[in-house]
Design a protein around this motif. Structure first.
Motif, PDB file in Angstrom:
ATOM      1  N   PRO A   1       0.788  -1.246   0.000  1.00 61.23           N
ATOM      2  CA  PRO A   1       0.000   0.000   0.000  1.00 61.23           C
ATOM      3  C   PRO A   1       0.811   1.284   0.000  1.00 61.23           C
ATOM      4  CG  PRO A   1      -0.179  -1.175   2.103  1.00 61.23           C
ATOM      5  CD  PRO A   1       0.469  -2.116   1.137  1.00 61.23           C
ATOM      6  N   ARG A   2       2.025   1.265   0.550  1.00 61.27           N
ATOM      7  CA  ARG A   2       2.829   2.498   0.546  1.00 61.27           C
ATOM      8  C   ARG A   2       3.259   2.865  -0.860  1.00 61.27           C
ATOM      9  NH1 ARG A   2       7.059   2.855   5.498  1.00 61.27           N
ATOM     10  NH2 ARG A   2       5.791   4.386   6.569  1.00 61.27           N
ATOM     11  N   VAL A   3       3.503   1.846  -1.672  1.00 62.37           N
ATOM     12  CA  VAL A   3       3.841   2.096  -3.071  1.00 62.37           C
ATOM     13  C   VAL A   3       2.622   2.658  -3.791  1.00 62.37           C
ATOM     14  CG1 VAL A   3       4.551   1.029  -5.243  1.00 62.37           C
ATOM     15  CG2 VAL A   3       5.594   0.284  -3.091  1.00 62.37           C
ATOM     16  N   ILE A   4       1.452   2.094  -3.509  1.00 67.10           N
ATOM     17  CA  ILE A   4       0.223   2.561  -4.150  1.00 67.10           C
ATOM     18  C   ILE A   4      -0.056   4.010  -3.793  1.00 67.10           C
ATOM     19  CG2 ILE A   4      -2.290   2.261  -4.232  1.00 67.10           C
ATOM     20  CD1 ILE A   4      -1.864  -0.723  -3.965  1.00 67.10           C
ATOM     21  N   GLU A   5       0.166   4.383  -2.546  1.00 65.29           N
ATOM     22  CA  GLU A   5      -0.043   5.770  -2.111  1.00 65.29           C
ATOM     23  C   GLU A   5       0.766   6.732  -2.975  1.00 65.29           C
ATOM     24  OE1 GLU A   5       0.929   6.142   1.992  1.00 65.29           O
ATOM     25  OE2 GLU A   5      -0.601   4.725   2.652  1.00 65.29           O
ATOM     26  N   LEU A   6       2.003   6.368  -3.216  1.00 66.12           N
ATOM     27  CA  LEU A   6       2.879   7.236  -4.016  1.00 66.12           C
ATOM     28  C   LEU A   6       2.387   7.331  -5.454  1.00 66.12           C
ATOM     29  CD1 LEU A   6       5.424   8.921  -3.627  1.00 66.12           C
ATOM     30  CD2 LEU A   6       6.771   6.953  -4.373  1.00 66.12           C
ATOM     31  N   LEU A   7       1.878   6.217  -5.986  1.00 63.55           N
ATOM     32  CA  LEU A   7       1.360   6.225  -7.350  1.00 63.55           C
ATOM     33  C   LEU A   7       0.117   7.107  -7.457  1.00 63.55           C
ATOM     34  CD1 LEU A   7       1.732   2.438  -8.304  1.00 63.55           C
ATOM     35  CD2 LEU A   7       3.267   4.325  -8.862  1.00 63.55           C
ATOM     36  N   LEU A   8      -0.727   7.078  -6.446  1.00 58.54           N
ATOM     37  CA  LEU A   8      -1.950   7.885  -6.478  1.00 58.54           C
ATOM     38  C   LEU A   8      -1.628   9.373  -6.376  1.00 58.54           C
ATOM     39  CD1 LEU A   8      -4.390   5.765  -4.269  1.00 58.54           C
ATOM     40  CD2 LEU A   8      -4.114   5.762  -6.746  1.00 58.54           C
ATOM     41  N   VAL A   9      -0.531   9.697  -5.689  1.00 51.02           N
ATOM     42  CA  VAL A   9      -0.104  11.096  -5.577  1.00 51.02           C
ATOM     43  C   VAL A   9       0.189  11.682  -6.955  1.00 51.02           C
ATOM     44  CG1 VAL A   9       1.845  12.528  -4.828  1.00 51.02           C
ATOM     45  CG2 VAL A   9       0.721  11.027  -3.201  1.00 51.02           C
TER      46      VAL A   9
ATOM     47  N   GLN B   1      20.773  -2.606 -14.290  1.00 52.15           N
ATOM     48  CA  GLN B   1      19.904  -1.613 -14.913  1.00 52.15           C
ATOM     49  C   GLN B   1      18.432  -1.901 -14.620  1.00 52.15           C
ATOM     50  OE1 GLN B   1      21.254   1.057 -16.816  1.00 52.15           O
ATOM     51  NE2 GLN B   1      23.096   0.264 -15.836  1.00 52.15           N
ATOM     52  N   ASN B   2      18.164  -2.896 -13.793  1.00 52.51           N
ATOM     53  CA  ASN B   2      16.795  -3.359 -13.544  1.00 52.51           C
ATOM     54  C   ASN B   2      15.851  -2.239 -13.145  1.00 52.51           C
ATOM     55  OD1 ASN B   2      17.884  -2.975 -10.968  1.00 52.51           O
ATOM     56  ND2 ASN B   2      17.968  -5.154 -10.498  1.00 52.51           N
ATOM     57  N   ILE B   3      16.256  -1.436 -12.191  1.00 53.98           N
ATOM     58  CA  ILE B   3      15.339  -0.435 -11.653  1.00 53.98           C
ATOM     59  C   ILE B   3      15.119   0.713 -12.635  1.00 53.98           C
ATOM     60  CG2 ILE B   3      16.973   1.111 -10.473  1.00 53.98           C
ATOM     61  CD1 ILE B   3      13.600  -0.272  -9.154  1.00 53.98           C
ATOM     62  N   ILE B   4      16.063   0.944 -13.535  1.00 56.42           N
ATOM     63  CA  ILE B   4      15.904   2.024 -14.514  1.00 56.42           C
ATOM     64  C   ILE B   4      14.744   1.713 -15.446  1.00 56.42           C
ATOM     65  CG2 ILE B   4      16.969   3.284 -16.407  1.00 56.42           C
ATOM     66  CD1 ILE B   4      19.683   2.777 -15.099  1.00 56.42           C
ATOM     67  N   TRP B   5      14.829   0.559 -16.115  1.00 57.23           N
ATOM     68  CA  TRP B   5      13.785   0.207 -17.087  1.00 57.23           C
ATOM     69  C   TRP B   5      12.550  -0.349 -16.408  1.00 57.23           C
ATOM     70  CZ3 TRP B   5      14.942   2.682 -21.159  1.00 57.23           C
ATOM     71  CH2 TRP B   5      16.274   2.889 -21.489  1.00 57.23           C
ATOM     72  N   GLY B   6      12.740  -1.069 -15.316  1.00 59.03           N
ATOM     73  CA  GLY B   6      11.585  -1.597 -14.589  1.00 59.03           C
ATOM     74  C   GLY B   6      10.723  -0.505 -14.000  1.00 59.03           C
ATOM     75  N   GLY B   7      11.356   0.642 -13.724  1.00 55.86           N
ATOM     76  CA  GLY B   7      10.612   1.759 -13.145  1.00 55.86           C
ATOM     77  C   GLY B   7       9.582   2.358 -14.074  1.00 55.86           C
ATOM     78  N   ALA B   8       9.636   1.994 -15.367  1.00 52.48           N
ATOM     79  CA  ALA B   8       8.661   2.525 -16.327  1.00 52.48           C
ATOM     80  C   ALA B   8       7.234   2.159 -15.943  1.00 52.48           C
ATOM     81  CB  ALA B   8       8.979   2.009 -17.728  1.00 52.48           C
ATOM     82  N   ALA B   9       7.067   1.005 -15.300  1.00 50.60           N
ATOM     83  CA  ALA B   9       5.720   0.598 -14.881  1.00 50.60           C
ATOM     84  C   ALA B   9       5.151   1.575 -13.852  1.00 50.60           C
ATOM     85  CB  ALA B   9       5.758  -0.811 -14.300  1.00 50.60           C
ATOM     86  N   GLY B  10       6.011   2.102 -12.995  1.00 50.33           N
ATOM     87  CA  GLY B  10       5.557   3.050 -11.989  1.00 50.33           C
ATOM     88  C   GLY B  10       5.235   4.422 -12.546  1.00 50.33           C
ATOM     89  N   CYS B  11       5.583   4.651 -13.807  1.00 49.84           N
ATOM     90  CA  CYS B  11       5.280   5.924 -14.468  1.00 49.84           C
ATOM     91  C   CYS B  11       3.910   5.912 -15.135  1.00 49.84           C
ATOM     92  CB  CYS B  11       6.329   6.247 -15.531  1.00 49.84           C
ATOM     93  SG  CYS B  11       8.032   6.111 -14.979  1.00 49.84           S
ATOM     94  N   MET B  12       3.335   4.734 -15.305  1.00 51.71           N
ATOM     95  CA  MET B  12       2.090   4.600 -16.052  1.00 51.71           C
ATOM     96  C   MET B  12       0.897   5.341 -15.430  1.00 51.71           C
ATOM     97  SD  MET B  12       2.996   3.013 -18.719  1.00 51.71           S
ATOM     98  CE  MET B  12       1.536   2.343 -19.512  1.00 51.71           C
ATOM     99  N   PRO B  13       0.810   5.505 -14.098  1.00 53.45           N
ATOM    100  CA  PRO B  13      -0.335   6.221 -13.536  1.00 53.45           C
ATOM    101  C   PRO B  13      -0.528   7.629 -14.097  1.00 53.45           C
ATOM    102  CG  PRO B  13       0.752   5.017 -11.802  1.00 53.45           C
ATOM    103  CD  PRO B  13       1.610   4.871 -13.027  1.00 53.45           C
ATOM    104  N   VAL B  14       0.568   8.309 -14.464  1.00 56.21           N
ATOM    105  CA  VAL B  14       0.397   9.656 -15.017  1.00 56.21           C
ATOM    106  C   VAL B  14      -0.262   9.591 -16.391  1.00 56.21           C
ATOM    107  CG1 VAL B  14       2.342  10.573 -13.703  1.00 56.21           C
ATOM    108  CG2 VAL B  14       2.727   9.772 -16.031  1.00 56.21           C
ATOM    109  N   LEU B  15       0.089   8.559 -17.166  1.00 62.69           N
ATOM    110  CA  LEU B  15      -0.546   8.385 -18.467  1.00 62.69           C
ATOM    111  C   LEU B  15      -2.008   7.972 -18.302  1.00 62.69           C
ATOM    112  CD1 LEU B  15       2.223   6.495 -20.508  1.00 62.69           C
ATOM    113  CD2 LEU B  15       1.884   8.969 -20.220  1.00 62.69           C
ATOM    114  N   ILE B  16      -2.265   7.108 -17.330  1.00 64.26           N
ATOM    115  CA  ILE B  16      -3.635   6.656 -17.072  1.00 64.26           C
ATOM    116  C   ILE B  16      -4.508   7.828 -16.636  1.00 64.26           C
ATOM    117  CG2 ILE B  16      -5.064   5.220 -15.552  1.00 64.26           C
ATOM    118  CD1 ILE B  16      -2.707   3.203 -15.511  1.00 64.26           C
ATOM    119  N   GLY B  17      -3.975   8.669 -15.748  1.00 60.10           N
ATOM    120  CA  GLY B  17      -4.733   9.825 -15.278  1.00 60.10           C
ATOM    121  C   GLY B  17      -5.062  10.787 -16.407  1.00 60.10           C
ATOM    122  N   TRP B  18      -4.085  11.032 -17.273  1.00 63.92           N
ATOM    123  CA  TRP B  18      -4.315  11.942 -18.405  1.00 63.92           C
ATOM    124  C   TRP B  18      -5.326  11.337 -19.376  1.00 63.92           C
ATOM    125  CZ3 TRP B  18      -2.252  16.818 -19.106  1.00 63.92           C
ATOM    126  CH2 TRP B  18      -2.499  17.419 -20.347  1.00 63.92           C
TER     127      TRP B  18
END
Length: 306
Positions: A29-37, A151-168
Motif C-alpha cells: 500500500p505504501r507504493v500505491i499511495e505514491l502512485l496515487l499522488v 539496470q533493472n530499476i531504470i527500465w523496470g521503473g517505467a511501470a511506476g510511471c504509467m499512472p500519469v498516463l492513465i490519469g491523463w
C-alpha cells in the motif's frame, strides 16, 4: 467447553481481520499511495480545473487495483528471495498468513478487475495502459530484469510511471507531450529514489544474488548516478513549464524543491567519495517529498488565477 464456544466467534473474526490485512500488505500500500499522488494532480492538469469527481474516484480505484495486482504478482514471484532477505520478513507469503495459491489468485483477480473497471467506468485507453503497466512490471521487471542486470530499476521503473498516463487518458481519452514529460519526470526520478534504498539494504540484495547497482558497484558510483539522475529529473520537470504551460506557482515549487533534491543527492555523493558514513535513507525520503511537492504543484497550478 462453554468458554471455548464463547471464544470461537471472536477468534474467527480476528482471523478474518488478519487475512484482510495480509491481502492489503500483499499490494504494498505504501507504493500505491505514491502512485496515487501522481495520478490525481495530472487529472486536474488535463481538465484545466477540477474534473468530474466520480471519474477521479473511478480512476484512483482502478489504478489501485492495477498496482495492487502487479505488486501481488511481484510478491508471489519473489517469494523465494523474500524469505531470505531481512527487510521482507514481514511480507504475508513469508509469514505464512497467505498461501502461494491465495496470493496468485488475488493477483489475477485484482488484475482482471482493474482492466474491466477502468474499461467500463473510465475508458479503454486507460484500461489498456493499466494492463500494459501490470505486464511490464511482472514480465519485464520482475521476471527478466530484476535478477539479471543492475539496470533493472531504470527500465523496470517505467511501470511506476504509467499512472500519469492513465490519469491523463482518463480525462482526455488521448495522450500528448504533456503526459509524456510527466512520465519522464517519474521515470528519471525512480533510480535516485530507489538506489539509496538499495545502498542501505546492500547486504540483503547481495545475499540473494540480485544485482542492484549498490551490489555490483561501489557506493561512489551509486552516489554519482544518483546525482546525475537527480539533475535529469529536475531538468525534465522544468520542461513542463513551456509545454503544458505551467504558471509561476509550479515554476517556483519545481525549482525550489528540485534544488533541494539535488543538494541532498550531492551530499550523499560527497560523503561517499570522502569515505564518510553515508546516510542514503535521507535521499530516499527526500526524493519522496520532492515528487510529492512537484505533483501537488501540478494539481494546484491550474486552479490558480495567475
Amino acid at each position: 467447553m462453554d468458554v471455548a464456544l464463547e471464544n470461537r466467534p471472536e477468534t474467527g473474526r480476528i482471523g478474518i481481520i488478519r487475512k484482510i490485512k495480509a491481502y492489503v500488505a500483499l499490494t504494498k500500500p505504501r507504493v500505491i499511495e505514491l502512485l496515487l499522488v501522481t495520478t490525481a494532480p495530472v487529472m486536474i492538469l488535463a481538465a484545466h480545473g477540477i474534473p468530474n469527481l466520480w471519474l477521479v474516484l473511478a480512476t484512483l480505484v482502478g489504478g489501485s487495483l492495477s498496482a495492487g495486482s502487479a505488486n501481488a504478482f511481484n510478491c508471489y514471484i519473489d517469494r523465494d528471495i523474500d524469505r531470505v532477505m531481512n527487510r521482507t520478513q514481514k511480507r504475508p507469503l513469508v509469514t505464512g498468513e497467505l498461501s502461494d495459491r491465495e496470493a496468485l489468485a488475488f493477483a489475477w483477480i485484482t488484475g482482471v478487475a482493474s482492466v474491466l473497471w477502468l474499461g467500463f467506468l473510465v475508458n479503454w485507453l486507460a484500461a489498456a495502459l493499466s494492463l500494459a503497466a501490470i505486464l511490464f512490471y511482472v514480465l519485464v521487471y520482475t521476471l527478466i530484469l530484476k535478477r539479471r542486470t543492475p539496470q533493472n530499476i531504470i527500465w523496470g521503473g517505467a511501470a511506476g510511471c504509467m499512472p500519469v498516463l492513465i490519469g491523463w487518458a482518463a480525462v482526455t481519452g488521448s495522450l500528448s507531450w504533456t503526459p509524456v514529460i510527466l512520465f519522464g519526470i517519474v521515470f528519471l526520478w525512480t533510480p535516485p529514489h530507489y538506489w539509496p534504498l538499495s545502498m542501505k539494504y546492500r547486504a540483503d540484495y547481495q545475499s540473494v544474488n540480485v544485482p542492484m547497482l549498490a551490489v555490483v558497484r561501489g557506493r561512489t558510483v551509486v552516489g554519482l548516478q544518483v546525482v546525475l539522475y537527480a539533475w535529469a529529473t529536475v531538468a525534465c520537470s522544468l520542461l513542463l513549464i513551456p509545454v503544458a504551460p505551467m504558471g509561476p506557482f509550479y515554476s517556483i515549487v519545481a525549482i525550489a524543491s528540485g534544488a533541494w533534491f539535488i543538494v541532498e543527492s550531492h551530499r550523499l555523493y560527497n560523503t561517499a567519495i570522502r569515505h564518510g558514513e553515508v546516510r542514503p535513507m535521507r535521499v530516499f525520503h527526500s526524493s519522496i517529498t520532492y515528487l510529492t511537492l512537484v505533483f501537488l504543484a501540478v494539481g494546484v497550478d491550474p486552479l490558480l488565477p495567475f
